[in-house]
Design an enzyme around this catalytic site. Structure first.
Site, PDB file in Angstrom:
ATOM      1  N   SER A  59       2.618 -17.459 115.710  1.00 34.04           N
ATOM      2  CA  SER A  59       3.612 -17.377 114.736  1.00 34.04           C
ATOM      3  C   SER A  59       3.275 -18.062 113.426  1.00 34.04           C
ATOM      4  CB  SER A  59       4.851 -18.172 115.260  1.00 34.04           C
ATOM      5  OG  SER A  59       6.393 -17.871 114.331  1.00 34.04           O
ATOM      6  N   ASP A  99       9.570  -7.825 118.473  1.00 33.60           N
ATOM      7  CA  ASP A  99       9.385  -8.957 117.414  1.00 33.60           C
ATOM      8  C   ASP A  99       9.883  -8.591 116.250  1.00 33.60           C
ATOM      9  OD1 ASP A  99       8.939 -11.316 116.130  1.00 33.60           O
ATOM     10  OD2 ASP A  99       6.840 -11.106 116.803  1.00 33.60           O
ATOM     11  N   HIS A 126       9.336 -12.192 120.304  1.00 32.65           N
ATOM     12  CA  HIS A 126       8.467 -13.113 119.449  1.00 32.65           C
ATOM     13  C   HIS A 126       8.090 -14.284 120.550  1.00 32.65           C
ATOM     14  CE1 HIS A 126       6.587 -14.728 115.810  1.00 32.65           C
ATOM     15  NE2 HIS A 126       7.109 -15.985 116.107  1.00 32.65           N
TER      16      HIS A 126
END
Length: 385
Positions: free
Chosen positions: A235, A327, A359
């Site tokens: 991320s 995601d 995610h």
């Protein structure tokens, strides 16, 4: 008043500010609403939870001392009733300057039983690293690849001691046989970008400094193979991985593993087209983290934007980009990979996509088939297989 101007109007280190030591993953809604913490594996155990103003934080017991919760400012005031910015489930900012974090505030202490420890690398900023050393009792002189890891959290939440990261990296170090250095960087909004980038760059350079000159950290000096330095992050940490690899000296980094990277852009693509609320959320989040930003086409958040530095400048030999089919950010990861391949970069690149998952799914489910497959692929990459 804008969020940026509100913070600029406050005095340095206003009442209620913390040192930026609480955080968690990325996208707030649906699949990226963020994971529930499973019982820690190979880690210290949670013993209770405290609830205050709706914020639940776990408290851990190490011997006879308790680790304080970093989620809230010390004492609420009357101004806490007035909200300046609501970015739940991540955080709320009150007019008093107090910041309440709802995710990623739990800290698991480093556990000697699994050969982990924390080291402050810059007393001036308080930036530290958590090291993970696999069992080398039988081979005390064995040199291990060094993985520098950057956690996620949108630059505003999470930390190296969070259960998800501590447990995942403990497992990865054991299975891959790598020495992991996880960077505990400062967070926005207390420390706006580029503070996080600067801290991660400093952490990377600190690791590299062990390849020559005086030994600063014995674990690195004795067990680190500095011909095999790798970077990874998920991320926002994937974003940082790109940032550091673009600015490192040539020939230092063997490879980078960029996982579900936090990249955005002004024009919606893929899953973003049908999710304007998520776009609005991340626009606010990015501007909170980077108040001086050029917007969502700032090269820091959109490395494939017009005018961004060419990805041909990535300073590594190998790269793998992981994306998740469900995601919100999946298309951004694909676009990054495609731009890298077309840039003229001379390394080896691979895109790995997992369908039916969201995610950073791998941080909350270590034993699922897809999580196991993902870790197996990552380990093979780290070993150069």
């Amino acid at each position: 008043m804008s969020v940026a101007s509100f913070f600029s109007s406050l005095p340095a280190r206003p009442f209620g500010y913390k040192d930026g030591r609480g955080r968690t993953g990325m996208v707030p809604t649906t699949d990226i609403g963020r994971r529930m913490v499973k019982p820690p594996v190979l880690a210290c155990r949670p013993i209770e939870s405290n609830t205050y103003h709706g914020s639940v934080t776990s408290v851990f017991l190490t011997k006879s001392s308790r680790s304080p919760s970093p989620s809230l400012s010390p004492t609420p005031t009357a101004l806490d009733d007035e909200i300046v910015l609501d970015l739940k489930p991540f955080l709320i900012i009150y007019k008093s300057g107090r910041i309440e974090r709802f995710l990623g505030t739990t800290v698991i202490p480093a556990c000697p039983e699994v050969a982990t420890k924390d080291v402050v690398i810059d007393p001036a900023t308080g930036v530290s690293v958590r090291l993970y050393l696999p069992n080398v009792v039988d081979l005390p002189s064995k040199k291990l690849p060094v993985l520098v890891y950057f956690h996620g959290g949108g630059f505003v939440i999470e930390n190296t001691g969070s259960p998800n990261y501590h447990n995942y990296l403990t497992l990865l170090a054991a299975k891959a046989g790598v020495l992991i250095v996880s960077i505990n960087y400062r967070l926005a909004p207390e420390y706006p970008l580029p503070a996080s980038y600067d801290d991660c760059m400093a952490g990377f350079n600190w690791v590299v400094s062990h390849s020559a000159g005086p030994a600063l950290e014995p674990w690195l000096a004795q067990h680190g193979d500095f011909s095999q330095i790798l970077l990874s992050g998920d991320s926002a940490g994937g974003n940082v991985t790109h940032y550091v690899a673009m600015r490192a000296d040539a020939g230092v980094i063997e490879g980078v593993a960029i996982v579900h990277p936090y990249f955005l852009g002004s024009e919606p693509v893929g899953n973003e087209i049908n999710d304007p609320a998520n776009i609005e959320f991340h626009d606010k989040l990015w501007r909170l983290a980077a108040p001086d930003t050029e917007g969502l086409d700032d090269p820091l958040i959109n490395p494939v934007a017009p005018g961004a530095p060419s990805l041909a400048g990535l300073k590594c030999k190998r790269a793998v980009v992981f994306v998740a089919g469900n995601d919100f950010l999946v298309e951004r990861g694909r676009m990054y990979y495609e731009a890298l391949v077309k840039s003229g970069w001379r390394g080896e690149a691979e895109l790995v996509q997992h369908e039916g998952v969201g995610h950073v799914f791998h941080l909350s489910d270590y034993s699922g088939d897809i999580s196991v497959a993902m870790m197996t692929k990552l380990i093979a990459f780290l070993k150069g297989e």
